[in-house]
Structures are given as C-alpha cells and as structure tokens.
Design a protein around this motif. Structure first.
Motif, PDB file in Angstrom:
ATOM      1  N   LEU A 210      -1.988  28.541  44.811  1.00  0.00           N
ATOM      2  CA  LEU A 210      -2.327  29.780  45.514  1.00  0.00           C
ATOM      3  C   LEU A 210      -3.059  29.447  46.817  1.00  0.00           C
ATOM      4  CD1 LEU A 210      -2.204  32.881  45.109  1.00  0.00           C
ATOM      5  CD2 LEU A 210      -4.429  32.727  43.979  1.00  0.00           C
TER       6      LEU A 210
ATOM      7  N   ARG B 162      -0.702  28.011  49.357  1.00  0.00           N
ATOM      8  CA  ARG B 162       0.121  29.074  49.937  1.00  0.00           C
ATOM      9  C   ARG B 162      -0.613  29.779  51.089  1.00  0.00           C
ATOM     10  NH1 ARG B 162       3.875  33.305  48.050  1.00  0.00           N
ATOM     11  NH2 ARG B 162       4.900  33.736  50.031  1.00  0.00           N
ATOM     12  N   VAL B 163      -1.882  30.096  50.842  1.00  0.00           N
ATOM     13  CA  VAL B 163      -2.677  30.765  51.865  1.00  0.00           C
ATOM     14  C   VAL B 163      -2.820  29.846  53.078  1.00  0.00           C
ATOM     15  CG1 VAL B 163      -4.975  31.691  52.407  1.00  0.00           C
ATOM     16  CG2 VAL B 163      -3.957  32.118  50.163  1.00  0.00           C
TER      17      VAL B 163
ATOM     18  N   ARG C 149       0.335  29.634  55.094  1.00  0.00           N
ATOM     19  CA  ARG C 149       0.599  30.866  55.856  1.00  0.00           C
ATOM     20  C   ARG C 149      -0.246  30.912  57.122  1.00  0.00           C
ATOM     21  NH1 ARG C 149      -0.104  36.091  54.754  1.00  0.00           N
ATOM     22  NH2 ARG C 149       1.905  36.738  55.590  1.00  0.00           N
ATOM     23  N   PHE C 150      -1.465  30.406  57.006  1.00  0.00           N
ATOM     24  CA  PHE C 150      -2.367  30.450  58.154  1.00  0.00           C
ATOM     25  C   PHE C 150      -2.167  29.226  59.056  1.00  0.00           C
ATOM     26  CE2 PHE C 150      -3.952  33.856  55.763  1.00  0.00           C
ATOM     27  CZ  PHE C 150      -4.678  34.664  56.617  1.00  0.00           C
TER      28      PHE C 150
ATOM     29  N   PHE D 119      -8.553  38.187  48.090  1.00  0.00           N
ATOM     30  CA  PHE D 119      -7.257  38.781  48.451  1.00  0.00           C
ATOM     31  C   PHE D 119      -7.264  40.305  48.365  1.00  0.00           C
ATOM     32  CE2 PHE D 119      -6.238  34.617  46.409  1.00  0.00           C
ATOM     33  CZ  PHE D 119      -5.990  33.955  47.600  1.00  0.00           C
TER      34      PHE D 119
ATOM     35  N   PRO E  99      -0.189  36.657  49.954  1.00  0.00           N
ATOM     36  CA  PRO E  99      -1.597  37.072  49.907  1.00  0.00           C
ATOM     37  C   PRO E  99      -2.130  37.476  51.279  1.00  0.00           C
ATOM     38  CG  PRO E  99      -1.395  34.675  49.638  1.00  0.00           C
ATOM     39  CD  PRO E  99      -0.008  35.217  49.713  1.00  0.00           C
TER      40      PRO E  99
ATOM     41  N   VAL F 164      -5.666  38.023  53.073  1.00  0.00           N
ATOM     42  CA  VAL F 164      -7.012  37.562  52.727  1.00  0.00           C
ATOM     43  C   VAL F 164      -8.086  38.350  53.474  1.00  0.00           C
ATOM     44  CG1 VAL F 164      -6.143  35.231  52.244  1.00  0.00           C
ATOM     45  CG2 VAL F 164      -7.134  35.751  54.488  1.00  0.00           C
TER      46      VAL F 164
ATOM     47  N   ASP G 185      -8.424  39.575  57.238  1.00  0.00           N
ATOM     48  CA  ASP G 185      -7.062  39.647  57.783  1.00  0.00           C
ATOM     49  C   ASP G 185      -6.777  41.055  58.337  1.00  0.00           C
ATOM     50  OD1 ASP G 185      -4.642  38.406  58.217  1.00  0.00           O
ATOM     51  OD2 ASP G 185      -3.992  38.447  56.122  1.00  0.00           O
TER      52      ASP G 185
END
Lengths: 135, 135
Positions: free
Chosen positions: A124, A127-128, A131-132, B35, B75, B77, B80
C-alpha cells in the motif's frame, strides 16, 4: 493465507446504532436533517466489515475497500435505534464481499455491500509512493 | 414538473476538496488513517448532487438518495487536492442518476454514482409518520 478459512462465508457482526446529529448532517441537505445519511450507513457498514476482517489478519496486512453500495429503503430518523448486520458473503482469493442490512424497529431501512481486498501495508505504501512520483 | 428540462443530461458541478483528517477517520481502520475514506467520497458526491438538484426544485420538494455506489481506484492521501465532478447521467420521471469522478493530480482515485428521487416534503413526512405507526 487461506482467507476461506479465516473468514468462513456467513461470518457476521451486528451492532445497534442510535441515529445522532452527526449521522444526519452528512446528508448535505437541510430538508433531510432529521434522517440518517447514506454516508453514515456506509461508515457503519465499513466499521463492521473492518471489525470482521482486520483483527484476524497477520501483522503487516490490512483490508482496503474497493467497492461499496448502499440502497436506501426507508428513512431512519434521529434517535432511532438501527440494527446493522454485516455478513461475509463471498471469498475469492484475497477479495471479500460483505453484505449489510440495516433495520429499525419498524422494518428494513437500508441494504448494502462492500468489497474489500487484503493487501500488505508495504505494498500500500509503495503504491502511494509510486503515484506521487517517488517523492 | 419536467425534470428533463430542469436537469438536462450532462449538467455537472465540480469542486476541489483537500483531504482532511475528518475525511480519513471514517475509514474506521487505523492502518488507513492517511487515506480519504469511502464515506468521505460518498458525502462529497452527495453534496454536489444536492447542489445540482435541490436549488432548482420548487418549495416543498426535495431530492432523496435511494442508491449510491463508490469504486475506489487509488489512494487519495491527507492534504491531497481531489477534484470531484458530478454529472447528471439519466433522468427517468422523478428519478435522476448522477455519476461521480474524483481525480487527484496523479490520476483517478474514485468513481461513483448516486440515484436520487424528487419527492414532496409532505409525502416524506407522511412516510415517516406511517412507519412510526401514526404516533
């Protein structure tokens, strides 16, 4: 992990929730301020689903909601006692489908379902991070 | 009332929401506390749907959610900026189906839909009164 063994189909959890003001403001509609909101139904369904699943998972694993539905059948009003029942309906690999029914003393008020997948917290976080853009 | 005229298919409303702590606690899961929750997605979808529909209704009428869905794609966060777009997809009599998409700067994070019906507040009150046995 054998999720069929951890979460036998039919496993359920039940709670009674008294509808409070904070469960009604999330209707975002002044005209509906005495009724339990769909968001509040969803939150309570989520709470019971997490209670069924997460405390049985080994450390480093977590269940994450991927799909949720709520069907509103009748208005549940402020002060009403709503009985929520959330049940494991299906287990497919690391994917669990749970169903929700919510009744007040006058009959059914909502049904719903939530699909959750079990993932490692490492995955998890990865994944974050990806994405960033790896920041 | 001609709802096709009041709410042409394609009518939409958009807002940017910064994910705050109150949008994450509703995950009801400590492991997911950074999240945005499904309940928070649903609440924001509801807010935009009500904004599209209710201010165009004559006095004494209100839209009520009858079915909602959220699909979580990635997700979102804390901190965001999530852009929500809610669009009128279908109008059938007094029944409106609206779709939701939510994107952060890295791509889509959720989609959803909400079906709402327009009813008179008198009818809504009558329904509650009848359920409670005319008390």
């Amino acid at each position: 992990m054998d999720f069929n063994e951890l979460f036998p189909v039919g496993t359920y959890r039940r709670m009674v929730k008294k509808v409070s003001v904070s469960d009604t403001v999330t209707n975002r509609s002044k005209a509906l301020e005495e009724f339990m909101s769909t968001a509040a139904f969803l939150e309570t369904m989520t709470q019971l689903a997490v209670e069924i699943l997460d405390h049985k998972l080994p450390e480093g694993f977590v269940s994450v909601g991927v799909r949720s539905e709520v069907h509103n059948l009748a208005p549940a009003v402020l002060g009403d006692d709503v009985t929520f029942t959330v049940t494991v309906d299906r287990v497919e690999g690391n994917r669990m489908v749970l169903s929700m029914k919510a009744d007040d003393p006058h009959g059914p008020v909502a049904t719903g379902l939530q699909e959750r997948v079990v993932v490692s917290t490492d995955l998890l976080e990865k994944r974050v991070w990806e994405r960033f853009g790896g920041r």
